[in-house]
Design an enzyme around this catalytic site. Structure first.
Site, PDB file in Angstrom:
ATOM      1  N   ASP A 101      36.704  39.922  43.989  1.00 57.59           N
ATOM      2  CA  ASP A 101      36.190  38.667  44.544  1.00 57.59           C
ATOM      3  C   ASP A 101      34.957  38.201  43.774  1.00 57.59           C
ATOM      4  OD1 ASP A 101      38.124  38.736  46.496  1.00 57.59           O
ATOM      5  OD2 ASP A 101      36.831  39.747  47.955  1.00 57.59           O
TER       6      ASP A 101
HETATM    7  N1  URA Z   1      38.852  44.167  48.352  1.00 52.88           N
HETATM    8  C1  URA Z   1      38.146  43.052  48.663  1.00 52.88           C
HETATM    9  O1  URA Z   1      38.073  42.646  49.819  1.00 52.88           O
HETATM   10  N2  URA Z   1      37.526  42.409  47.673  1.00 52.88           N
HETATM   11  C2  URA Z   1      37.536  42.815  46.385  1.00 52.88           C
HETATM   12  O2  URA Z   1      36.936  42.185  45.529  1.00 52.88           O
HETATM   13  C3  URA Z   1      38.273  43.980  46.084  1.00 52.88           C
HETATM   14  C4  URA Z   1      38.924  44.631  47.088  1.00 52.88           C
END
Ligand code: URA
Length: 236
Positions: A101
């Site tokens: 993310d």
């Molecule tokens: N899980 C998430 O919620 N975000 C990420 O960036 C990676 C795994």
């Protein structure tokens, strides 16, 4: 000489299975002729095109980046935000393997090796990813057990995982939780915490398979060694 579908997947066109579909549906030409059968073999001197676009194998490059916050895990961003590819100094068209993310930090691999990328992101291959999550409140043991066993997320049960409280800071009321999962669903870690009402304030990926962040600061990267690439290939 190698099979056309293997060649396509190595060029990063699609997975081997999807490449077979492209061939059968008449989208692939070899030396100007449509090839619809799966037995055909090609060599590097053959001219191969998919949907009229010529493809070729370029030299493979592999990077491990310590992704900072506020960097997007894609090749381009229509909003003009910095992407993980912007942080790597290369002329080669590389792309991230899976996603983190925008506000998640940590290990992300980038390559132009479509075959390895497909292998690592294929759900059956169970590549482990290790995270440290900072969550609001005290992370209860029963909740760790529930999440580790698996919960129903978007109608599908999550695979067995590890959720373990590492530290609880009473003063600030934050828990630090180690998470190891072998799937790569979108926002999976945050969604799993949120399922039990926990807010994830920070998320960092500390390990991707056997690869960690040692020697790197946020925003820095290194090339993978040949040995590491071979080790990644042997994970399937
Ligand atoms: N899980 C998430 O919620 N975000 C990420 O960036 C990676 C795994």
């Amino acid at each position: 000489m190698e099979r056309l579908q293997k060649f396509l997947s190595e060029c990063g066109v699609a997975s081997r299975r999807k490449s077979e579909e492209l061939i059968v549906s008449g989208k692939v030409k070899v030396n100007g002729e449509v090839v619809k059968t799966l037995g055909v073999k090609v060599s590097d001197s053959d001219v191969v095109s998919v949907n009229g676009e010529m493809i070729s194998k370029s030299l493979k490059e592999y990077y491990l980046l310590y992704k900072p916050r506020e960097v997007i895990s894609s090749v381009k961003d229509e909003k003009g935000r910095t992407t993980v590819v912007d942080l790597i100094n290369t002329e080669t068209r590389i792309y991230p393997v899976g996603r983190l993310d925008y506000d998640t930090t940590g290990v992300i691999l980038l390559t132009n090796d479509g075959e390895l990328s497909n292998l690592l992101t294929h759900p059956n291959n169970n590549i482990t990813k290790e995270y440290i999550a900072k969550v609001k409140g005290f992370f209860k043991k029963d909740d760790a057990t529930l999440l580790s066993r698996g919960i129903l997320l978007n109608g599908k049960k999550t695979k067995p995982a590890l959720f373990k409280l590492k530290k609880y800071d009473k003063k600030s009321d934050f828990s630090y939780v180690k998470v190891v999962i072998s799937e790569g669903r979108n926002h999976q870690v945050k969604d799993m915490f949120s399922f039990l009402g926990y807010d994830v304030l920070k998320l960092k990926r500390e390990k991707y398979a056997f690869l960690d962040l040692s020697g790197l600061k946020s925003g820095e990267y290194r090339k993978l060694s040949l040995k590491e690439v071979k080790q990644l290939y042997s994970l399937k």
